[in-house]
Design a protein around this motif. Structure first.
Motif, mmCIF file in Angstrom:
data_model
loop_
_atom_site.group_PDB
_atom_site.id
_atom_site.type_symbol
_atom_site.label_atom_id
_atom_site.label_comp_id
_atom_site.label_asym_id
_atom_site.label_seq_id
_atom_site.Cartn_x
_atom_site.Cartn_y
_atom_site.Cartn_z
ATOM 1 N N VAL A 196 0.832 -1.205 0.000
ATOM 2 C CA VAL A 196 0.000 0.000 0.000
ATOM 3 C C VAL A 196 0.866 1.254 0.000
ATOM 4 N N ASN A 197 1.912 1.270 0.819
ATOM 5 C CA ASN A 197 2.771 2.453 0.861
ATOM 6 C C ASN A 197 3.515 2.665 -0.457
ATOM 7 N N GLU A 198 3.826 1.583 -1.146
ATOM 8 C CA GLU A 198 4.452 1.721 -2.463
ATOM 9 C C GLU A 198 3.485 2.343 -3.466
ATOM 10 N N ALA A 199 2.185 2.162 -3.235
ATOM 11 C CA ALA A 199 1.183 2.775 -4.106
ATOM 12 C C ALA A 199 0.977 4.252 -3.767
ATOM 13 N N ILE A 200 1.113 4.603 -2.480
ATOM 14 C CA ILE A 200 0.860 5.977 -2.038
ATOM 15 C C ILE A 200 2.044 6.902 -2.310
ATOM 16 N N LYS A 201 3.248 6.420 -2.060
ATOM 17 C CA LYS A 201 4.429 7.290 -2.081
ATOM 18 C C LYS A 201 4.605 8.090 -3.372
ATOM 19 N N PRO A 202 4.604 7.468 -4.561
ATOM 20 C CA PRO A 202 4.848 8.260 -5.771
ATOM 21 C C PRO A 202 3.799 9.337 -6.012
ATOM 22 N N ILE A 203 2.559 9.078 -5.601
ATOM 23 C CA ILE A 203 1.496 10.071 -5.767
ATOM 24 C C ILE A 203 1.761 11.271 -4.860
ATOM 25 N N LEU A 204 2.147 10.996 -3.625
ATOM 26 C CA LEU A 204 2.455 12.076 -2.684
ATOM 27 C C LEU A 204 3.643 12.911 -3.155
ATOM 28 N N ILE A 205 4.698 12.235 -3.577
ATOM 29 C CA ILE A 205 5.905 12.944 -4.008
ATOM 30 C C ILE A 205 5.610 13.826 -5.219
ATOM 31 N N GLU A 206 4.852 13.303 -6.165
ATOM 32 C CA GLU A 206 4.534 14.088 -7.362
ATOM 33 C C GLU A 206 3.603 15.250 -7.030
ATOM 34 N N PHE A 207 2.669 15.046 -6.115
ATOM 35 C CA PHE A 207 1.785 16.127 -5.684
ATOM 36 C C PHE A 207 2.600 17.270 -5.079
ATOM 37 N N ILE A 208 3.539 16.930 -4.206
ATOM 38 C CA ILE A 208 4.389 17.945 -3.575
ATOM 39 C C ILE A 208 5.242 18.653 -4.629
ATOM 40 N N ARG A 209 5.800 17.882 -5.553
ATOM 41 C CA ARG A 209 6.652 18.466 -6.595
ATOM 42 C C ARG A 209 5.875 19.473 -7.433
ATOM 43 N N GLN A 210 4.653 19.119 -7.815
ATOM 44 C CA GLN A 210 3.861 20.026 -8.647
ATOM 45 C C GLN A 210 3.417 21.260 -7.866
ATOM 46 N N ARG A 211 3.093 21.087 -6.587
ATOM 47 C CA ARG A 211 2.720 22.242 -5.767
ATOM 48 C C ARG A 211 3.904 23.199 -5.613
ATOM 49 N N ARG A 212 5.094 22.666 -5.413
ATOM 50 C CA ARG A 212 6.283 23.513 -5.282
ATOM 51 C C ARG A 212 6.572 24.246 -6.589
ATOM 52 N N LYS A 213 6.399 23.546 -7.689
ATOM 53 C CA LYS A 213 6.627 24.158 -8.995
ATOM 54 C C LYS A 213 5.650 25.306 -9.219
ATOM 55 N N ALA A 214 4.384 25.087 -8.845
ATOM 56 C CA ALA A 214 3.369 26.127 -9.001
ATOM 57 C C ALA A 214 3.675 27.327 -8.110
ATOM 58 N N ALA A 215 4.159 27.063 -6.892
ATOM 59 C CA ALA A 215 4.486 28.147 -5.962
ATOM 60 C C ALA A 215 5.657 28.972 -6.479
ATOM 61 N N ARG A 216 6.656 28.310 -7.065
ATOM 62 C CA ARG A 216 7.796 29.039 -7.631
ATOM 63 C C ARG A 216 7.358 29.894 -8.810
ATOM 64 N N GLY A 217 6.418 29.352 -9.603
ATOM 65 C CA GLY A 217 5.917 30.106 -10.742
ATOM 66 C C GLY A 217 5.202 31.373 -10.319
ATOM 67 N N LYS A 218 4.420 31.282 -9.246
ATOM 68 C CA LYS A 218 3.725 32.463 -8.730
ATOM 69 C C LYS A 218 4.715 33.478 -8.186
#
Length: 222
Positions: A196-218
């Motif tokens: 289950v954690n192997e299924a959750i981890k990549p989604i969480l990491i990518e969510f954080i990465r995209q949020r950080r990218k959006a914040a830098r863009g702003k």
């Protein structure tokens, strides 16, 4: 959206923590496999307890995904899924489908989650526990641990435990062996935490990465 992904991160941490706790207990040797002692009783009881806790966390994860079914259709989630690799995307979609009752029975993840659902269904089920109790104490077992319904009436909480309840829960889990392909159900549930954690981890990491990218863009006005 933020609430969901914050909760998912906590689920990951909780599964990791309980899996570590279970492993530490499992690696601690018993005083004597046949000995009836407070140490052995506490160790065995907490091993079974940790498995039940893991099953409970996974159950709460499925409830969380079911509750946020509409949120998971949001465009931001679709962007995250579109970026992770094929395996991660498949595992995530299967996890969400299982949470909403659309279960396939062929994959490793599906089979593992079906086992956990069965465990949590019987979590505090008196009838199922009673069957486990009867199997342990009233079925003619010859091992010393089945000779009496042991408990420890200590002066503190730390020194008190109702070992007979642990024994009933243990036999209840053993009775689910058919659902784990003949494997030890305790080991099967512990392995499910990893899957289950192997299924959750990549989604969480990518969510954080995209949020950080959006914040830098702003921040740069782009």
């Amino acid at each position: 959206m933020d609430q969901l992904f914050l909760a998912l991160a906590l689920v990951f941490n909780d599964l990791k923590g309980m899996s570590w706790f279970h492993l530490q207990l499992a690696q601690r040797p018993a005083e004597d496999a046949e000995a009836i002692s407070g140490y052995n009783g506490q160790r065995t009881g907490m091993l079974i307890q940790s498995i039940r806790m893991i099953a409970g966390i996974i159950h709460e994860l499925l409830e969380l995904l079911r509750k946020f079914e509409d949120t998971l259709k949001d465009s931001e989630v679709r962007r995250v899924l579109g970026t992770v690799d094929v395996v991660a995307r498949k595992q995530w979609r299967e996890l969400v489908a299982l949470a909403n009752g659309k279960e396939g029975k062929s994959s490793e993840l599906a089979k593992a989650l079906m086992r956990v659902r069965h465990v949590t269904f019987h979590y505090y089920n008196p009838a199922a526990l009673a069957v486990g109790y009867e199997d342990h104490f009233l079925s003619g077992r010859a091992d010393p641990a089945s000779a009496a319904a042991y408990f420890s009436d200590g002066e503190t909480m730390e020194r008190t435990r109702f070992y007979y309840a642990d024994a009933a829960a243990h036999r209840m889990l053993e009775g689910m062996g058919g659902l784990s392909g003949g494997r030890d159900p305790a080991k099967a549930v512990a392995e499910t935490a990893r899957i289950v954690n192997e299924a959750i981890k990549p989604i969480l990491i990518e969510f954080i990465r995209q949020r950080r990218k959006a914040a830098r863009g702003k921040g740069t006005g782009t």
